[in-house]
Design a protein around this motif. Structure first.
Motif, PDB file in Angstrom:
ATOM      1  N   UNK A 130       0.845  -1.209   0.000  1.00  0.00           N
ATOM      2  CA  UNK A 130       0.000   0.000   0.000  1.00  0.00           C
ATOM      3  C   UNK A 130       0.876   1.253   0.000  1.00  0.00           C
ATOM      4  N   UNK A 131       1.929   1.236   0.828  1.00  0.00           N
ATOM      5  CA  UNK A 131       2.842   2.398   0.845  1.00  0.00           C
ATOM      6  C   UNK A 131       3.459   2.591  -0.533  1.00  0.00           C
ATOM      7  N   UNK A 132       3.947   1.486  -1.094  1.00  0.00           N
ATOM      8  CA  UNK A 132       4.632   1.568  -2.398  1.00  0.00           C
ATOM      9  C   UNK A 132       3.676   2.063  -3.493  1.00  0.00           C
ATOM     10  N   UNK A 133       2.482   1.471  -3.554  1.00  0.00           N
ATOM     11  CA  UNK A 133       1.539   1.844  -4.613  1.00  0.00           C
ATOM     12  C   UNK A 133       1.079   3.296  -4.465  1.00  0.00           C
ATOM     13  N   UNK A 134       1.086   3.778  -3.214  1.00  0.00           N
ATOM     14  CA  UNK A 134       0.681   5.175  -2.982  1.00  0.00           C
ATOM     15  C   UNK A 134       1.857   6.139  -3.158  1.00  0.00           C
ATOM     16  N   UNK A 135       3.032   5.581  -3.482  1.00  0.00           N
ATOM     17  CA  UNK A 135       4.272   6.379  -3.551  1.00  0.00           C
ATOM     18  C   UNK A 135       4.479   7.170  -2.260  1.00  0.00           C
ATOM     19  N   UNK A 136       4.174   6.516  -1.150  1.00  0.00           N
ATOM     20  CA  UNK A 136       4.286   7.186   0.154  1.00  0.00           C
ATOM     21  C   UNK A 136       5.542   6.704   0.870  1.00  0.00           C
ATOM     22  N   UNK A 137       6.233   7.633   1.516  1.00  0.00           N
ATOM     23  CA  UNK A 137       7.370   7.235   2.347  1.00  0.00           C
ATOM     24  C   UNK A 137       6.832   6.757   3.690  1.00  0.00           C
ATOM     25  N   UNK A 138       7.437   5.711   4.204  1.00  0.00           N
ATOM     26  CA  UNK A 138       6.978   5.222   5.503  1.00  0.00           C
ATOM     27  C   UNK A 138       7.610   3.892   5.826  1.00  0.00           C
ATOM     28  N   UNK A 139       7.346   3.430   7.033  1.00  0.00           N
ATOM     29  CA  UNK A 139       7.869   2.118   7.420  1.00  0.00           C
ATOM     30  C   UNK A 139       6.842   1.379   8.267  1.00  0.00           C
ATOM     31  N   UNK A 140       7.076   0.072   8.364  1.00  0.00           N
ATOM     32  CA  UNK A 140       6.212  -0.780   9.177  1.00  0.00           C
ATOM     33  C   UNK A 140       7.088  -1.441  10.221  1.00  0.00           C
ATOM     34  N   UNK A 141       6.694  -1.307  11.464  1.00  0.00           N
ATOM     35  CA  UNK A 141       7.413  -1.990  12.535  1.00  0.00           C
ATOM     36  C   UNK A 141       6.515  -3.140  12.966  1.00  0.00           C
ATOM     37  N   UNK A 142       7.014  -4.365  12.851  1.00  0.00           N
ATOM     38  CA  UNK A 142       6.178  -5.516  13.158  1.00  0.00           C
ATOM     39  C   UNK A 142       6.840  -6.399  14.210  1.00  0.00           C
ATOM     40  N   UNK A 143       6.019  -6.920  15.112  1.00  0.00           N
ATOM     41  CA  UNK A 143       6.525  -7.656  16.279  1.00  0.00           C
ATOM     42  C   UNK A 143       5.997  -9.076  16.313  1.00  0.00           C
ATOM     43  N   UNK A 144       6.869  -9.994  16.644  1.00  0.00           N
ATOM     44  CA  UNK A 144       6.414 -11.380  16.853  1.00  0.00           C
ATOM     45  C   UNK A 144       7.396 -12.070  17.774  1.00  0.00           C
ATOM     46  N   UNK A 145       6.915 -13.055  18.502  1.00  0.00           N
ATOM     47  CA  UNK A 145       7.837 -13.860  19.311  1.00  0.00           C
ATOM     48  C   UNK A 145       8.754 -14.682  18.403  1.00  0.00           C
ATOM     49  N   UNK A 146       8.316 -14.921  17.164  1.00  0.00           N
ATOM     50  CA  UNK A 146       9.118 -15.716  16.233  1.00  0.00           C
ATOM     51  C   UNK A 146      10.286 -14.899  15.689  1.00  0.00           C
ATOM     52  N   UNK A 147      11.429 -15.551  15.570  1.00  0.00           N
ATOM     53  CA  UNK A 147      12.631 -14.873  15.098  1.00  0.00           C
ATOM     54  C   UNK A 147      12.570 -14.576  13.599  1.00  0.00           C
ATOM     55  N   UNK A 148      13.237 -13.500  13.214  1.00  0.00           N
ATOM     56  CA  UNK A 148      13.344 -13.164  11.783  1.00  0.00           C
ATOM     57  C   UNK A 148      14.581 -13.834  11.176  1.00  0.00           C
ATOM     58  N   UNK A 149      15.546 -14.165  12.016  1.00  0.00           N
ATOM     59  CA  UNK A 149      16.859 -14.574  11.492  1.00  0.00           C
ATOM     60  C   UNK A 149      17.290 -15.993  11.865  1.00  0.00           C
ATOM     61  N   UNK A 150      16.382 -16.764  12.447  1.00  0.00           N
ATOM     62  CA  UNK A 150      16.704 -18.168  12.701  1.00  0.00           C
ATOM     63  C   UNK A 150      15.989 -19.018  11.663  1.00  0.00           C
ATOM     64  N   UNK A 151      16.691 -20.083  11.228  1.00  0.00           N
ATOM     65  CA  UNK A 151      16.087 -20.941  10.206  1.00  0.00           C
ATOM     66  C   UNK A 151      15.156 -21.958  10.867  1.00  0.00           C
ATOM     67  N   UNK A 152      13.925 -22.042  10.351  1.00  0.00           N
ATOM     68  CA  UNK A 152      13.043 -23.135  10.760  1.00  0.00           C
ATOM     69  C   UNK A 152      11.990 -23.392   9.690  1.00  0.00           C
ATOM     70  N   UNK A 153      11.240 -24.461   9.918  1.00  0.00           N
ATOM     71  CA  UNK A 153      10.124 -24.744   9.012  1.00  0.00           C
ATOM     72  C   UNK A 153       8.974 -23.821   9.359  1.00  0.00           C
ATOM     73  N   UNK A 154       8.346 -23.261   8.321  1.00  0.00           N
ATOM     74  CA  UNK A 154       7.269 -22.291   8.523  1.00  0.00           C
ATOM     75  C   UNK A 154       5.889 -22.895   8.305  1.00  0.00           C
ATOM     76  N   UNK A 155       5.801 -24.223   8.148  1.00  0.00           N
ATOM     77  CA  UNK A 155       4.525 -24.863   7.833  1.00  0.00           C
ATOM     78  C   UNK A 155       3.921 -24.192   6.599  1.00  0.00           C
ATOM     79  N   UNK A 156       4.718 -24.202   5.506  1.00  0.00           N
ATOM     80  CA  UNK A 156       4.220 -23.645   4.254  1.00  0.00           C
ATOM     81  C   UNK A 156       4.945 -24.347   3.097  1.00  0.00           C
ATOM     82  N   UNK A 157       4.508 -24.043   1.901  1.00  0.00           N
ATOM     83  CA  UNK A 157       5.021 -24.752   0.716  1.00  0.00           C
ATOM     84  C   UNK A 157       6.542 -24.604   0.578  1.00  0.00           C
ATOM     85  N   UNK A 158       7.083 -23.483   1.047  1.00  0.00           N
ATOM     86  CA  UNK A 158       8.521 -23.236   0.893  1.00  0.00           C
ATOM     87  C   UNK A 158       9.381 -24.139   1.764  1.00  0.00           C
TER      88      UNK A 158
END
Ligand SMILES: C[S@@+](CC[C@H](N)C(=O)[O-])C[C@H]1O[C@@H](n2cnc3c(N)ncnc32)[C@H](O)[C@@H]1O
Length: 276
Positions: A130-158
């Motif tokens: 939405x930000x990109x399509x609106x050509x708007x500057x901005x950021x999204x800060x998102x929180x989860x107990x799950x790590x962004x940088x550890x490798x694991x299975x995500x229960x998905x096709x990948x």
């Protein structure tokens, strides 16, 4: 002396929080691939064909609709999982449509968006689009107990490509991911510390209890001003009564003008626009 005790308490608390976070780094979603590629594709075909007339109406009303081919492709990798409840991802359409309207109504140099409950990154990426399509500057800060940088299975096709970090899973959407700050931690601990002085748009989608939703709402609302928006997922009676109860309490407080959207028997949303 008081400073010293405070520093020791903070140190102990940070160590404890880090130890709790580490629990989530080792295969938190399972230690094996859950289904064949064919099965994930079969589930995808079912989910993507479901129609949501109420969301069509919302899109007509706002004048903004997400590119459905783009959405479906993202959903195949980040929403199609093996689980008991019905697979559905119309919240991507709702978020995109509401955020585009918000951006169009309130042009500003930089928009700050906060999400609780990143999971595989689906909703964050819809908001980044939405930000990109609106050509708007901005950021999204998102929180989860799950790590962004550890490798694991995500229960998905990948998973068929081996264990991945979320960063690796989202590589095909790199230009959008660059707008997202992925933080690991309990939202109740981390949300008050995200370090922004205004939240223009928020999406609450972590733990679905009355207590958590109300505490997250409180942390967000302290940083919102008139016109800012907060969206809640799963405001579904009979399924997430804790969320429903929280929304009723928020509505009674009167600080936000609340709207609800029932997309299906199992999917309902609410959003509030700050009054003052
Ligand atoms: C319903 S999923 C989020 C789905 C995601 N927003 C999407 O659209 O794909 C909920 C996520 O919240 C996370 N979560 C649950 N309790 C949490 C908490 N207290 N703090 C941070 N994350 C939490 C879970 O790990 C899970 O990934």
């Amino acid at each position: 002396m008081r400073n010293y005790v405070g520093a020791v308490q903070r140190f102990a608390f940070e160590r404890l929080a880090a130890a709790i976070d580490r629990r989530w780094n080792n295969d938190p979603l399972g230690s094996r691939i859950r289904a064949s590629k064919e099965e994930y594709l079969r589930l995808f075909e079912i989910a993507r064909r479901v129609e949501y007339p109420e969301i069509d109406r919302l899109e007509a009303d706002t004048g903004f609709a997400i590119d459905r081919e783009w959405l479906d492709n993202l959903a195949l990798h980040t929403q199609i999982t093996i689980k008991k409840s019905t697979l559905a991802y119309p919240h991507g359409r709702v978020l995109y449509s509401l955020l585009r309207r918000e951006l169009a109504s309130n042009p500003r140099p930089f928009t700050t968006i906060v999400e609780t409950g990143t999971a595989r990154g689906f909703s964050s990426l819809c908001m980044a689009k939405a930000l990109q399509d609106a050509s708007a500057a901005g950021h999204i800060i998102t929180l989860d107990v799950l790590s962004h940088n550890h490798r694991f299975y995500w229960n998905c096709i990948d998973d068929h490509g081996g264990r991945k970090t979320r960063a690796e899973l989202l590589k095909p959407w790199q230009s959008l991911s660059d707008r997202i700050v992925f933080l690991q931690g309990d939202s109740l601990v981390q949300l008050p510390k995200v370090g922004v002085n205004r939240i223009h748009f928020a999406f609450i989608d972590a733990q679905h209890t009355t207590k958590n939703v109300l505490l997250e709402y409180r942390a967000v609302s302290e940083l919102q001003l008139a016109g800012d928006v907060i969206v809640f997922d799963d405001v579904t009676p009979g399924q997430f009564d804790g969320v429903v109860e929280a929304i009723e309490q928020i509505e009674r407080q009167g600080q936000y003008g609340m709207r609800r959207l029932v997309a299906s028997d199992t999917r309902a949303y609410a959003w509030g626009t700050r009054r003052r």
